[in-house]
Motif scaffolding. Structure first.
Motif, PDB file in Angstrom:
ATOM      1  N   PRO A 157     -69.004   3.587 -58.550  1.00 51.80           N
ATOM      2  CA  PRO A 157     -68.045   2.941 -59.458  1.00 51.80           C
ATOM      3  C   PRO A 157     -66.944   2.209 -58.671  1.00 51.80           C
ATOM      4  O   PRO A 157     -66.594   2.576 -57.566  1.00 51.80           O
ATOM      5  N   GLU A 158     -66.408   1.176 -59.296  1.00 51.66           N
ATOM      6  CA  GLU A 158     -65.339   0.378 -58.693  1.00 51.66           C
ATOM      7  C   GLU A 158     -63.994   1.044 -58.941  1.00 51.66           C
ATOM      8  O   GLU A 158     -63.737   1.567 -60.024  1.00 51.66           O
ATOM      9  N   LYS A 159     -63.140   1.008 -57.925  1.00 57.34           N
ATOM     10  CA  LYS A 159     -61.818   1.604 -58.018  1.00 57.34           C
ATOM     11  C   LYS A 159     -60.768   0.535 -57.680  1.00 57.34           C
ATOM     12  O   LYS A 159     -60.905  -0.157 -56.670  1.00 57.34           O
ATOM     13  N   PRO A 160     -59.766   0.399 -58.527  1.00 61.65           N
ATOM     14  CA  PRO A 160     -58.732  -0.612 -58.234  1.00 61.65           C
ATOM     15  C   PRO A 160     -57.831  -0.177 -57.081  1.00 61.65           C
ATOM     16  O   PRO A 160     -57.642   1.011 -56.837  1.00 61.65           O
ATOM     17  N   LEU A 161     -57.273  -1.173 -56.380  1.00 59.19           N
ATOM     18  CA  LEU A 161     -56.323  -0.944 -55.288  1.00 59.19           C
ATOM     19  C   LEU A 161     -55.028  -1.665 -55.646  1.00 59.19           C
ATOM     20  O   LEU A 161     -54.792  -2.821 -55.262  1.00 59.19           O
ATOM     21  N   ASP A 216     -52.098  -1.311 -54.523  1.00 61.69           N
ATOM     22  CA  ASP A 216     -51.215  -1.599 -53.392  1.00 61.69           C
ATOM     23  C   ASP A 216     -51.516  -2.953 -52.768  1.00 61.69           C
ATOM     24  O   ASP A 216     -50.636  -3.595 -52.181  1.00 61.69           O
ATOM     25  N   GLN A 217     -52.763  -3.399 -52.873  1.00 57.37           N
ATOM     26  CA  GLN A 217     -53.165  -4.656 -52.236  1.00 57.37           C
ATOM     27  C   GLN A 217     -53.244  -5.822 -53.221  1.00 57.37           C
ATOM     28  O   GLN A 217     -53.552  -6.926 -52.832  1.00 57.37           O
ATOM     29  N   GLY A 218     -52.999  -5.587 -54.492  1.00 55.10           N
ATOM     30  CA  GLY A 218     -53.041  -6.663 -55.470  1.00 55.10           C
ATOM     31  C   GLY A 218     -53.628  -6.207 -56.774  1.00 55.10           C
ATOM     32  O   GLY A 218     -54.368  -5.208 -56.844  1.00 55.10           O
ATOM     33  N   GLU A 219     -53.323  -6.959 -57.823  1.00 57.19           N
ATOM     34  CA  GLU A 219     -53.800  -6.566 -59.136  1.00 57.19           C
ATOM     35  C   GLU A 219     -55.308  -6.733 -59.276  1.00 57.19           C
ATOM     36  O   GLU A 219     -55.958  -5.946 -59.965  1.00 57.19           O
ATOM     37  N   ASP A 220     -55.876  -7.773 -58.651  1.00 58.53           N
ATOM     38  CA  ASP A 220     -57.307  -8.052 -58.785  1.00 58.53           C
ATOM     39  C   ASP A 220     -58.120  -7.526 -57.617  1.00 58.53           C
ATOM     40  O   ASP A 220     -59.244  -7.974 -57.384  1.00 58.53           O
ATOM     41  N   THR A 221     -57.593  -6.573 -56.848  1.00 61.80           N
ATOM     42  CA  THR A 221     -58.293  -6.054 -55.672  1.00 61.80           C
ATOM     43  C   THR A 221     -58.931  -4.701 -56.026  1.00 61.80           C
ATOM     44  O   THR A 221     -58.274  -3.813 -56.565  1.00 61.80           O
ATOM     45  N   TYR A 222     -60.223  -4.602 -55.685  1.00 62.51           N
ATOM     46  CA  TYR A 222     -60.979  -3.376 -55.990  1.00 62.51           C
ATOM     47  C   TYR A 222     -61.750  -2.955 -54.744  1.00 62.51           C
ATOM     48  O   TYR A 222     -61.924  -3.741 -53.792  1.00 62.51           O
ATOM     49  N   THR A 223     -62.260  -1.720 -54.781  1.00 66.69           N
ATOM     50  CA  THR A 223     -63.102  -1.186 -53.710  1.00 66.69           C
ATOM     51  C   THR A 223     -64.265  -0.419 -54.325  1.00 66.69           C
ATOM     52  O   THR A 223     -64.171   0.135 -55.422  1.00 66.69           O
ATOM     53  N   ARG A 224     -65.371  -0.405 -53.591  1.00 69.45           N
ATOM     54  CA  ARG A 224     -66.546   0.373 -53.996  1.00 69.45           C
ATOM     55  C   ARG A 224     -67.262   0.854 -52.751  1.00 69.45           C
ATOM     56  O   ARG A 224     -67.194   0.209 -51.702  1.00 69.45           O
ATOM     57  N   LYS A 225     -67.960   1.943 -52.911  1.00 69.12           N
ATOM     58  CA  LYS A 225     -68.563   2.600 -51.762  1.00 69.12           C
ATOM     59  C   LYS A 225     -70.052   2.808 -52.007  1.00 69.12           C
ATOM     60  O   LYS A 225     -70.468   3.172 -53.109  1.00 69.12           O
ATOM     61  N   CYS A 226     -70.835   2.568 -50.937  1.00 72.21           N
ATOM     62  CA  CYS A 226     -72.287   2.762 -51.042  1.00 72.21           C
ATOM     63  C   CYS A 226     -72.592   4.264 -51.054  1.00 72.21           C
ATOM     64  O   CYS A 226     -72.085   5.021 -50.213  1.00 72.21           O
ATOM     65  N   GLU A 277     -66.639  -1.287 -49.453  1.00 68.93           N
ATOM     66  CA  GLU A 277     -66.364  -2.735 -49.576  1.00 68.93           C
ATOM     67  C   GLU A 277     -65.116  -2.952 -50.413  1.00 68.93           C
ATOM     68  O   GLU A 277     -64.959  -2.345 -51.479  1.00 68.93           O
ATOM     69  N   ILE A 278     -64.229  -3.787 -49.900  1.00 65.64           N
ATOM     70  CA  ILE A 278     -63.019  -4.187 -50.629  1.00 65.64           C
ATOM     71  C   ILE A 278     -63.196  -5.628 -51.048  1.00 65.64           C
ATOM     72  O   ILE A 278     -63.523  -6.510 -50.239  1.00 65.64           O
TER      73      ILE A 278
END
Length: 291
Positions: free
Chosen positions: A263-267, A269-279, A286-287
């Motif tokens: 699942p995608e997780k928002p970040l 701290d780095q911006g409103e449209d910035t997300y991360t996901r992990k394999c 990946e950010i």
């Protein structure tokens, strides 16, 4: 003058001119001349004197002189020389160049008393000044303010600061006066055209109508220019972010492994449209930024 003596042509012409001058002077004594007419007569008299002096000082080596020039010409090793009679020879080509007619250059006379301008600053009458001679602006040298009121401005600055075009400076009547000066920053950049700032301001008011309209147009253009700079900066920052994030991806594993992201997780701290996901299989994280 003895009776029966004959006059030469030049003497007859001079005598006729003297008689005509005396008769004309008697007529002019009865007429009151203005200062402008007296000034014109004086200039014509000076021109006549210069012309008479130039004719009298004709070059002695001219082809129009009396006598046959063939007798004074000597040919030495294929070059023709003229025997000047003064102990030296003169090449024929140089003699022809020196025998050219004298060109009279009329010097502009001083400003006459009835036409002398009045200074706009001190209200005094003056003969000539830098501003009057260069820009036809009636201010004497003593009242000239070089740094503020009577400062000069280049053509480029006049177009940028007052939003003027070339046609406004050259085609609109009357065309603005300017002086040419070398560029002080680099002598190889050519000459600059310098205008009087007061005349540039007056021309800007003629073009735009008022100072308020000119200020509004300047503000619009500044705002448009600043928006374009911000847009260009944001575009460059976004491209830099994408380049940095894409460099974190290991392309060597893509040939044998396919990521299965969770699942995608928002970040925030780095911006409103910035997300991360992990394999879920290899642990690659990946950010990314959603567009």
């Amino acid at each position: 003058m003895q009776a029966g003596s004959e006059l030469s042509v030049d003497e007859a012409l001079d005598l006729e001119a003297e008689i005509a001058a005396e008769s004309n002077s008697e007529q002019y004594e009865q007429i009151e001349l203005t200062d402008a007419q007296k000034s014109t007569i004086e200039r014509n008299r000076q021109k006549a004197l210069l012309l008479k002096k130039a004719r009298a000082s004709a070059h002695p080596y001219s082809k129009n002189e009396k006598g046959s020039p063939e007798k004074n010409t000597i040919k030495v090793q294929g070059t023709r020389y003229i025997d000047t009679g003064g102990g030296f020879l003169l090449e024929e080509k140089a003699a022809e160049e020196n025998a050219k007619p004298v060109e009279l250059k009329e010097n502009v006379g001083p400003v006459q008393i009835p036409y002398r301008p009045t200074c706009e600053e001190c209200s005094n009458i003056f003969d000539d000044s830098f501003l009057y001679q260069s820009f036809e602006y009636p201010v004497c040298d003593g009242c000239r303010d070089r740094d503020d009121k009577h400062s000069l401005i280049t053509r480029t600055d006049a177009k940028n600061e007052y939003l003027l075009k070339d046609c406004d400076l050259d085609m609109r009547e009357p065309p603005l006066k300017f002086i040419m000066r070398k560029n002080p920053h680099n002598m190889r950049w050519g000459t600059m055209k310098l205008y009087l700032r007061l005349q540039i301001e007056k021309r800007a008011l003629e073009v735009w109508g008022s100072e308020e309209k000119l200020e509004e147009e300047l503000e619009k253009r500044d705002e448009k220019r600043s928006k374009a700079k911000i847009k260009k900066y944001n575009k460059q920052v976004k491209a830099l972010r994408m380049a940095v994030r894409s460099s974190l991806y290991d392309r060597t594993k893509s040939a044998t492994h396919t990521h299965e992201f969770g699942p995608e997780k928002p970040l925030p701290d780095q911006g409103e449209d910035t997300y991360t996901r992990k394999c879920t299989t290899c642990g690659y994280e990946e950010i990314f930024e959603k567009m």
